[in-house]
Scaffold this motif. Structure first.
Motif, mmCIF file in Angstrom:
data_model
loop_
_atom_site.group_PDB
_atom_site.id
_atom_site.type_symbol
_atom_site.label_atom_id
_atom_site.label_comp_id
_atom_site.label_asym_id
_atom_site.label_seq_id
_atom_site.Cartn_x
_atom_site.Cartn_y
_atom_site.Cartn_z
ATOM 1 N N ALA A 1 -3.592 -13.164 -10.077
ATOM 2 C CA ALA A 1 -4.313 -14.173 -10.921
ATOM 3 C C ALA A 1 -3.188 -14.956 -11.029
ATOM 4 O O ALA A 1 -3.267 -16.329 -11.197
ATOM 5 N N ALA A 2 -1.999 -14.742 -11.695
ATOM 6 C CA ALA A 2 -1.030 -15.443 -11.796
ATOM 7 C C ALA A 2 -0.314 -16.141 -10.941
ATOM 8 O O ALA A 2 -0.189 -17.425 -10.924
ATOM 9 N N TYR A 3 -0.217 -15.623 -9.795
ATOM 10 C CA TYR A 3 0.320 -16.453 -8.557
ATOM 11 C C TYR A 3 -0.519 -17.433 -8.020
ATOM 12 O O TYR A 3 -0.214 -18.357 -7.398
ATOM 13 N N ARG A 4 -1.811 -16.992 -8.021
ATOM 14 C CA ARG A 4 -2.944 -18.044 -7.472
ATOM 15 C C ARG A 4 -2.814 -19.364 -8.542
ATOM 16 O O ARG A 4 -2.903 -20.574 -8.152
ATOM 17 N N VAL A 5 -2.439 -19.221 -9.941
ATOM 18 C CA VAL A 5 -2.488 -20.231 -10.959
ATOM 19 C C VAL A 5 -1.304 -20.896 -10.415
ATOM 20 O O VAL A 5 -1.216 -22.229 -10.316
ATOM 21 N N GLU B 1 4.870 -13.271 -2.119
ATOM 22 C CA GLU B 1 4.473 -12.333 -3.305
ATOM 23 C C GLU B 1 3.054 -12.207 -3.448
ATOM 24 O O GLU B 1 2.638 -10.947 -3.560
ATOM 25 N N LEU B 2 2.175 -13.098 -3.423
ATOM 26 C CA LEU B 2 0.949 -12.864 -3.318
ATOM 27 C C LEU B 2 0.192 -11.944 -2.293
ATOM 28 O O LEU B 2 -0.558 -11.369 -2.507
ATOM 29 N N SER B 3 0.843 -12.278 -1.141
ATOM 30 C CA SER B 3 0.445 -11.574 -0.104
ATOM 31 C C SER B 3 0.595 -10.169 0.034
ATOM 32 O O SER B 3 -0.145 -8.934 0.108
ATOM 33 N N VAL B 4 1.913 -9.684 -0.706
ATOM 34 C CA VAL B 4 2.227 -8.511 -1.163
ATOM 35 C C VAL B 4 1.360 -7.707 -2.078
ATOM 36 O O VAL B 4 0.913 -6.554 -2.001
ATOM 37 N N ILE B 5 1.294 -8.455 -3.295
ATOM 38 C CA ILE B 5 0.304 -8.115 -4.215
ATOM 39 C C ILE B 5 -1.151 -7.807 -3.422
ATOM 40 O O ILE B 5 -1.905 -6.550 -3.914
ATOM 41 N N LEU B 6 -1.577 -8.583 -2.905
ATOM 42 C CA LEU B 6 -3.092 -8.285 -2.257
ATOM 43 C C LEU B 6 -3.267 -7.204 -1.490
ATOM 44 O O LEU B 6 -4.124 -6.412 -1.036
ATOM 45 N N SER B 7 -1.904 -7.010 -0.665
ATOM 46 C CA SER B 7 -1.815 -5.638 0.227
ATOM 47 C C SER B 7 -2.047 -4.387 -0.757
ATOM 48 O O SER B 7 -2.537 -3.373 -0.285
ATOM 49 N N HIS C 1 -6.975 -6.922 2.549
ATOM 50 C CA HIS C 1 -6.252 -7.204 3.759
ATOM 51 C C HIS C 1 -6.314 -8.544 4.256
ATOM 52 O O HIS C 1 -5.217 -9.143 4.714
ATOM 53 N N GLU C 2 -7.572 -8.866 4.189
ATOM 54 C CA GLU C 2 -7.665 -10.467 5.002
ATOM 55 C C GLU C 2 -7.322 -11.336 3.820
ATOM 56 O O GLU C 2 -6.466 -12.473 4.729
ATOM 57 N N ALA C 3 -7.288 -11.266 2.657
ATOM 58 C CA ALA C 3 -6.728 -12.339 1.893
ATOM 59 C C ALA C 3 -5.042 -12.039 1.812
ATOM 60 O O ALA C 3 -4.468 -13.141 1.923
ATOM 61 N N ALA C 4 -4.547 -11.208 2.004
ATOM 62 C CA ALA C 4 -3.163 -10.739 2.219
ATOM 63 C C ALA C 4 -2.581 -11.401 3.589
ATOM 64 O O ALA C 4 -1.523 -11.911 3.431
ATOM 65 N N TYR C 5 -3.502 -11.267 4.472
ATOM 66 C CA TYR C 5 -3.037 -11.979 5.726
ATOM 67 C C TYR C 5 -2.966 -13.490 5.581
ATOM 68 O O TYR C 5 -2.025 -14.176 6.073
ATOM 69 N N ARG C 6 -4.005 -13.933 5.094
ATOM 70 C CA ARG C 6 -4.112 -15.498 4.907
ATOM 71 C C ARG C 6 -2.884 -16.053 3.807
ATOM 72 O O ARG C 6 -2.361 -17.046 4.438
ATOM 73 N N ALA C 7 -2.598 -15.302 2.904
ATOM 74 C CA ALA C 7 -1.376 -15.540 2.228
ATOM 75 C C ALA C 7 0.001 -15.370 2.767
ATOM 76 O O ALA C 7 0.840 -16.544 2.602
ATOM 77 N N ALA C 8 0.153 -14.549 3.754
ATOM 78 C CA ALA C 8 1.336 -14.312 4.403
ATOM 79 C C ALA C 8 1.544 -15.483 5.596
ATOM 80 O O ALA C 8 2.453 -15.951 5.909
ATOM 81 N N GLN D 1 6.250 -9.400 6.525
ATOM 82 C CA GLN D 1 4.686 -9.221 5.762
ATOM 83 C C GLN D 1 3.686 -9.738 6.634
ATOM 84 O O GLN D 1 2.519 -9.131 6.639
ATOM 85 N N LEU D 2 4.036 -10.801 7.390
ATOM 86 C CA LEU D 2 2.664 -11.252 8.252
ATOM 87 C C LEU D 2 2.467 -10.342 9.201
ATOM 88 O O LEU D 2 1.197 -10.097 9.680
ATOM 89 N N ARG D 3 3.633 -9.624 9.967
ATOM 90 C CA ARG D 3 3.238 -8.700 10.735
ATOM 91 C C ARG D 3 2.276 -7.530 10.559
ATOM 92 O O ARG D 3 1.423 -7.030 11.008
ATOM 93 N N CYS D 4 2.834 -7.200 9.414
ATOM 94 C CA CYS D 4 1.939 -5.979 8.719
ATOM 95 C C CYS D 4 0.522 -6.168 8.330
ATOM 96 O O CYS D 4 -0.194 -5.456 8.512
ATOM 97 N N THR D 5 0.485 -7.533 7.768
ATOM 98 C CA THR D 5 -1.122 -7.691 7.476
ATOM 99 C C THR D 5 -1.884 -8.201 8.625
ATOM 100 O O THR D 5 -3.022 -7.836 8.531
ATOM 101 N N ALA D 6 -1.116 -8.773 9.572
ATOM 102 C CA ALA D 6 -1.714 -9.203 10.860
ATOM 103 C C ALA D 6 -2.377 -7.851 11.570
ATOM 104 O O ALA D 6 -3.626 -7.723 12.068
#
Length: 683
Positions: A53-57, A81-87, A92-99, A115-120
């Motif tokens: 929530a903090a990173y989205r703000v 950082e948001l992608s890592v937290i979402l992971s 996973h879908e949201a983490a991929y979009r953030a990456a 991070q993009l590779r991992c989430t993809a």
């Protein structure tokens, strides 16, 4: 006291306390940097949802029409950082979009790419794998694992040249990887076949794909048809040398020899593969024997060494001279046609957006409309005009394939047509085609309405006899399924022009191996009772004919064992959905024409699950695509296919148990019969 000075004093505190106190001090921060610091502190103590929530703000509050470079880099870091937290939260879908956002804002930091590779990989995004892989390679890292992932992703996205480059680099690192050599051979052969590759932004979808032709010849280091053929041959030689027991790989080797003009080595490779296949155990062997025998004999005929007679040896599909240069840029698609053991085979790739159907024409006259399988980034289609239809084709005709709005697909060698030559054709099919009678779904010349009705009546009479046998001798109900059931329930008759018959029975077992064993027992009893039983080239059980109908093309019933497991019903062809025995039994009966037939208890449930919610609306072009079926369904159903050893054992058993019975029928495998001389098997 200022927050900055407080933090300076806190640095000497224990780490865990430091982050807890940091959270308290920053909890009201709403600015981008302040909210990001809060998110970072929350991440350190594992409060993932609050950190998210903090990173989205932070990201929301820092949006500006023209952000500075410094802010762009900061936003990239926050998205990462948001992608890592979402992971961590398995979003996973949201983490991929953030990456993706992080890499789009700043593609230089290597952690962003990793991070993009991992989430993809988590969301199975080929686009993400490619974008991450490109970024990682630019940093100087090029591992075998990364290259393999890139090759697979590029192939799925139809960027064949990039896939070839990735595989070529991979085999330099791992030259003894037979699977990689095989894939390299296939991708090189694919580029040579279509004489080009697709390019464009990998994240642009089908509408962004651009066809890029390649020249016939070029320097060895450049991409051309000749260099791709040579590379394919080299790779297939390597693959089959490393894995000599992989029989099916040898067909690729044989075709690669043929592509470079070496028919003698093509023949040798196919003969070796055929000899090995005779001793193999896999179900796949049923599907290759006739194809490989035809390849051998047609190659011999091309060398002037024909050993058998086959009118197909004189048939050809060519590109009229002068051969036009392939079109570069956005094209509707590509098509290819060739003469095979079974007839005229057409296949192709569709890059036109929202293309659902294609029209195949001879000399501008439509002969068949086919559905496009749009499950991949490029649509695909396959259609075969059967061997029995070709004698009615014109001696020469131009083949074209067009979209619904009239756009022609490009022929593999250039231009928008290929020329078909059938020396033994009499042209009578064109008369039917001009009157609106196209080829049927099996690639045959359609029967007249009178002939179709006569065949349907004969199917029904066969069904009545087989059903009586099932009920009296096996104590099983034999009921209608698939298109036969659809016609009966929806129209009170066969579907217009329908020329096959499907039935099924409920197995007493729930495991495929037991279901198959029960089917073997039924086959033995059917043959003892005088019926002729066979199965197709995929090993799918079973076909039943009357002895007096054996000489009639395709006059057989397709009968399917049906079983229940894990809350689902299972039956070939590729059918499974939630159901119970009570949805089928007890059957209900009715009349189809003058013959009593049995149908499942919950007929509409079966039809709805098989054909969709619109099952009651006629769709003449309805087509099955294996890609529509979940791989787990295909795997489970494949366990009920008969194998070569099982066929041999069952054939021996039938022979033993019918010895001395002059009224016995026979049992055989379509795919195990010798293809030559022609006409010795039922198609």
């Amino acid at each position: 006291m200022k927050i900055a000075s407080v933090f300076r004093r806190l640095r000497s505190a224990p780490k865990y306390a430091y982050w807890h106190i940091s959270v308290r001090l920053l909890r009201n921060q709403q600015s981008g940097p302040g909210a990001a610091k809060l998110g970072h502190a929350l991440r350190q103590i594992g409060r993932w949802a609050e950190a998210e929530a903090a990173y989205r703000v932070a990201l929301k509050s820092s949006r500006e029409p023209a952000p500075s470079k410094r802010l762009e880099l900061a936003r990239a870091s926050w998205s990462h950082e948001l992608s890592v937290i979402l992971s961590k939260q398995e979003k996973h879908e949201a983490a991929y979009r953030a990456a993706r956002d992080a890499c789009a804002a700043d593609d230089t930091p290597l952690p962003h790419a990793w991070q993009l590779r991992c989430t993809a990989k988590k969301v199975e995004s080929n686009v993400g794998i490619v974008l991450a892989g490109q970024q990682i390679r630019r940093s100087g890292i090029c591992t075998a694992t990364l290259l393999w992932e890139l090759a697979e992703a590029y192939t799925a996205l139809s960027h064949w040249a990039e896939a070839k480059e990735a595989l070529t680099s991979y085999v330099r690192i791992k030259p003894n990887d037979a699977e990689a050599q095989l894939r390299l051979g296939r991708i090189c052969a694919l580029i040579a076949k279509w004489r080009g590759t697709f390019t464009g932004p990998v994240d642009g979808g089908r509408e962004a794909l651009v066809f890029t032709p390649i020249p016939e010849t070029a320097r060895e280091s450049d991409l051309s048809v000749v260099t791709c053929r040579k590379a394919a041959l080299k790779a297939f030689v390597q693959a089959t040398t490393l894995k000599p027991r992989r029989i099916r790989w040898r067909s690729g080797l044989a075709d690669a020899h043929a592509a470079v003009g070496d028919l003698e080595k093509c023949i040798a490779a196919y003969e070796e593969a055929l000899g090995m296949a005779e001793k193999a155990k896999g179900t796949w062997t049923f599907a290759v024997k006739h194809r490989w025998q035809y390849k051998i004999e047609s190659a011999r005929a091309s060398l002037g060494e024909a050993r058998v007679e086959d009118p197909h040896f004189d048939c050809a599909v060519t590109v009229p001279e002068p051969v036009p240069a392939p079109t570069a840029g956005r094209i509707p698609g590509l098509f290819f046609a060739q003469i095979t053991y079974s007839g005229l085979h057409l296949s192709g790739l569709v890059s036109a957006v929202d293309c659902q159907e294609l029209t195949i024409s001879l000399d501008g006259v439509p002969i068949r409309r086919v559905k496009v399988d749009n499950s991949e980034i490029l649509g695909t289609f396959v259609y075969a005009a059967g061997r029995n239809a070709l004698p009615y084709f014109p001696v020469t005709a131009d083949i074209t394939v067009t979209t619904a709005d009239g756009q022609p697909l490009q022929a593999a060698a250039g231009g928008d047509l290929m020329r078909l030559s059938i020396p033994h054709g009499d042209g009578s099919a064109m008369k039917f085609a001009r009157s609106g009678h196209t080829l049927d779904k099996k690639g045959g010349i359609p029967y007249t309405s009178e002939q179709t009705r006569d065949r349907q009546d004969r199917y029904l009479r066969t069904y009545a006899r087989v059903r009586e046998f099932f009920e009296t001798e096996l104590d099983k109900s034999l009921f209608l399924i698939y298109g036969t059931l659809l016609g009966y329930h929806r129209e009170g008759d066969f579907i217009k022009g329908d020329d096959d018959f499907d039935g099924g029975w409920i197995s007493a077992h729930s495991e495929p191996q037991q279901v198959k064993a029960e089917a073997f027992d039924i086959i033995v009893e059917l043959v003892k009772a005088g019926f002729v039983v066979s199965f197709n080239r995929r090993g799918r059980l079973l076909r039943v004919q009357l002895a007096e109908e054996v000489d009639e093309q395709d006059m057989h019933l397709d009968l399917h064992p049906i079983w229940f497991r894990n809350g689902n019903v299972w039956l070939h062809n590729n059918c499974s959905f939630p159901a119970t025995r009570e949805d089928f039994l007890p059957v209900t009966t009715g009349k189809l024409r003058d013959i009593e037939v049995a149908v499942p208890a919950a007929t509409e449930k079966f039809l709805r699950n098989q054909y969709g919610a619109s099952w009651n609306v006629p769709d003449p072009g309805f087509t099955y695509h294996d890609s529509d079926v979940h791989p787990s369904v295909l795997r489970h159903l494949s366990e009920a296919l008969i194998t070569i050893p099982e066929y041999r054992d069952l054939a021996d058993r039938v022979k033993r148990e019918t010895a001395g019975n002059p009224d016995a029928g026979r049992f055989f495998s379509v795919g195990s019969q010798e293809f030559y001389p022609l006409g010795r098997f039922i198609g």
